[in-house]
Design a protein around this motif. Structure first.
Motif, PDB file in Angstrom:
ATOM      1  N   ARG A  93      31.134 -86.009 -33.829  1.00  0.00           N
ATOM      2  CA  ARG A  93      30.379 -84.805 -33.468  1.00  0.00           C
ATOM      3  C   ARG A  93      31.296 -83.622 -33.725  1.00  0.00           C
ATOM      4  N   LEU A  94      30.725 -82.439 -33.798  1.00  0.00           N
ATOM      5  CA  LEU A  94      31.511 -81.239 -34.080  1.00  0.00           C
ATOM      6  C   LEU A  94      31.886 -80.546 -32.765  1.00  0.00           C
ATOM      7  N   SER A  95      33.171 -80.345 -32.563  1.00  0.00           N
ATOM      8  CA  SER A  95      33.646 -79.684 -31.348  1.00  0.00           C
ATOM      9  C   SER A  95      33.419 -78.181 -31.430  1.00  0.00           C
ATOM     10  N   ASP A  96      33.616 -77.499 -30.304  1.00  0.00           N
ATOM     11  CA  ASP A  96      33.524 -76.042 -30.284  1.00  0.00           C
ATOM     12  C   ASP A  96      34.657 -75.398 -31.081  1.00  0.00           C
ATOM     13  N   VAL A  97      35.844 -76.058 -31.061  1.00  0.00           N
ATOM     14  CA  VAL A  97      37.028 -75.526 -31.742  1.00  0.00           C
ATOM     15  C   VAL A  97      37.713 -76.654 -32.497  1.00  0.00           C
ATOM     16  N   VAL A  98      38.103 -76.370 -33.740  1.00  0.00           N
ATOM     17  CA  VAL A  98      38.885 -77.340 -34.517  1.00  0.00           C
ATOM     18  C   VAL A  98      40.208 -76.697 -34.924  1.00  0.00           C
ATOM     19  N   VAL A 117      40.664 -74.316 -44.633  1.00  0.00           N
ATOM     20  CA  VAL A 117      39.794 -73.681 -45.629  1.00  0.00           C
ATOM     21  C   VAL A 117      38.807 -74.702 -46.199  1.00  0.00           C
ATOM     22  N   ARG A 118      39.291 -75.914 -46.478  1.00  0.00           N
ATOM     23  CA  ARG A 118      38.390 -76.968 -46.979  1.00  0.00           C
ATOM     24  C   ARG A 118      37.323 -77.297 -45.948  1.00  0.00           C
ATOM     25  N   LEU A 119      37.696 -77.283 -44.667  1.00  0.00           N
ATOM     26  CA  LEU A 119      36.723 -77.552 -43.608  1.00  0.00           C
ATOM     27  C   LEU A 119      35.683 -76.437 -43.535  1.00  0.00           C
ATOM     28  N   ILE A 120      36.127 -75.207 -43.645  1.00  0.00           N
ATOM     29  CA  ILE A 120      35.203 -74.068 -43.619  1.00  0.00           C
ATOM     30  C   ILE A 120      34.178 -74.181 -44.752  1.00  0.00           C
ATOM     31  N   GLU A 121      34.667 -74.470 -45.951  1.00  0.00           N
ATOM     32  CA  GLU A 121      33.763 -74.567 -47.107  1.00  0.00           C
ATOM     33  C   GLU A 121      32.776 -75.729 -46.945  1.00  0.00           C
ATOM     34  N   ALA A 122      33.247 -76.854 -46.407  1.00  0.00           N
ATOM     35  CA  ALA A 122      32.368 -78.013 -46.208  1.00  0.00           C
ATOM     36  C   ALA A 122      31.306 -77.712 -45.148  1.00  0.00           C
ATOM     37  N   LEU A 123      31.699 -77.037 -44.071  1.00  0.00           N
ATOM     38  CA  LEU A 123      30.749 -76.708 -43.013  1.00  0.00           C
ATOM     39  C   LEU A 123      29.714 -75.694 -43.486  1.00  0.00           C
ATOM     40  N   LYS A 124      30.141 -74.753 -44.325  1.00  0.00           N
ATOM     41  CA  LYS A 124      29.201 -73.759 -44.865  1.00  0.00           C
ATOM     42  C   LYS A 124      28.119 -74.437 -45.707  1.00  0.00           C
ATOM     43  N   ILE A 125      28.512 -75.458 -46.463  1.00  0.00           N
ATOM     44  CA  ILE A 125      27.540 -76.189 -47.278  1.00  0.00           C
ATOM     45  C   ILE A 125      26.510 -76.889 -46.388  1.00  0.00           C
ATOM     46  N   GLU A 126      26.977 -77.347 -45.218  1.00  0.00           N
ATOM     47  CA  GLU A 126      26.091 -78.037 -44.275  1.00  0.00           C
ATOM     48  C   GLU A 126      25.281 -77.059 -43.434  1.00  0.00           C
ATOM     49  N   GLY A 127      25.511 -75.756 -43.625  1.00  0.00           N
ATOM     50  CA  GLY A 127      24.753 -74.750 -42.884  1.00  0.00           C
ATOM     51  C   GLY A 127      25.283 -74.469 -41.488  1.00  0.00           C
TER      52      GLY A 127
END
Length: 296
Positions: A203-208, A217-227
């Motif tokens: 699950r996605l936490s409030d803070v990573v 940065v890779r996490l940010i880009e991946a999350l943006k793709i997932e909306g």
């Protein structure tokens, strides 16, 4: 007749050029048998070191900086150190290793690898000398307090594994910050490779918290793709303050440790060593939290 050089002496004695240099300058530790081989080669050939070179060595202090892995944060420290020595009669050499160095002072800049050989000061990790180390807990506690005040309750540490000094220290700092914040809802994800790490999240936490800016940065880009909205749904924190942390959208909250001021501080410590003054065994730097759009 060909002029005998230090390289010739090394070949005749069957040693490295740096070993010959250490014998000539009476610097560093040289095995007695190797020293005798060098001296015999010098006597047999009648070799005489250049007077100019000897005078240069006497007049100019040599500082060697070892950076095993060339990364942006380490180069910031190097930049600050060189700037501090601009008006001094000090020659700075740079390489990836400390081995065979004949410099008066050797500096190691790395939070990942240690080098063998003569080292006078280490920046980023503990070593058997004067070490500049970082208080990772201080930054994590500051950030955790900030997030708690803003209603963030669950936390994850995303790491490349516990494979080096930095990742182990960040892991310990994260757990300590969770304990001090009274936080029970937390997780640690250790990545084995650079694959699709979103699958690692149950699950996605409030803070990573990420152990470096590249992963963040890779996490940010991946999350943006997932909306996933950042920071409304999840806040992301990096480590290192790389240039890319300012260019990504949203810009990345991060912590900076290696910087020009550390380099200048190291220069002042090195001058004390050269002057025969006592220096502290351990210097602790708290780092600087840089809050940007990924957390606010």
């Amino acid at each position: 007749m060909k002029k005998i050089t230090i390289k010739d002496i090394a070949e005749i004695a069957g040693v490295s050029v740096s070993t010959v240099s250490r014998v000539l300058n009476e610097k560093g530790n040289v095995d007695d048998s190797l020293r005798e081989r060098v001296l015999n080669a010098i006597r047999e050939t009648g070799f005489q070191p250049s007077k100019f070179a000897r005078q240069f060595r006497k007049r100019i202090t040599q500082v060697h900086v070892a950076i095993p892995i060339w990364e942006e944060p380490y180069l910031r420290v190097l930049d600050g150190l060189i700037e501090a020595f601009e008006d001094k009669e000090i020659f700075v050499s740079v390489g990836k290793s400390t081995e065979d160095s004949v410099a008066d002072i050797v500096v190691l800049i790395s939070d990942k690898d240690n080098c063998e050989g003569k080292i006078n000061i280490t920046v980023g990790s503990d070593f058997d000398n004067c070490s500049v180390v970082f208080d990772y807990f201080h930054a994590y506690k500051e950030l955790t307090d900030f997030f708690l005040k803003n209603g963030k309750r669950s936390y994850t540490l995303l790491s490349t594994g516990l494979k080096d000094y930095k990742t182990c220290k960040l892991y310990a700092a994260f757990l300590k910050a969770m304990f001090h914040g009274g936080i029970e809802d937390y997780d640690v994800i250790l990545l084995e490779n650079e694959g699709d790490f979103l699958n690692k999240f149950s699950r996605l936490s409030d803070v990573v918290f990420c152990v470096d800016d590249v992963i963040a940065v890779r996490l940010i880009e991946a999350l943006k793709i997932e909306g996933v909205r950042i920071p409304e749904e999840v806040s992301i924190v990096g480590h290192g303050n790389l240039t890319i942390s300012q260019l990504v959208i949203p810009s990345l909250t991060t912590v900076e440790y290696f910087n020009r001021s550390i380099g200048k501080m190291c220069a002042s410590v090195l001058l004390k060593i050269l002057n025969g003054e006592k220096v502290p065994k351990r210097i602790v730097y708290k780092g600087q939290v840089i809050k940007r759009e990924s957390s606010i």
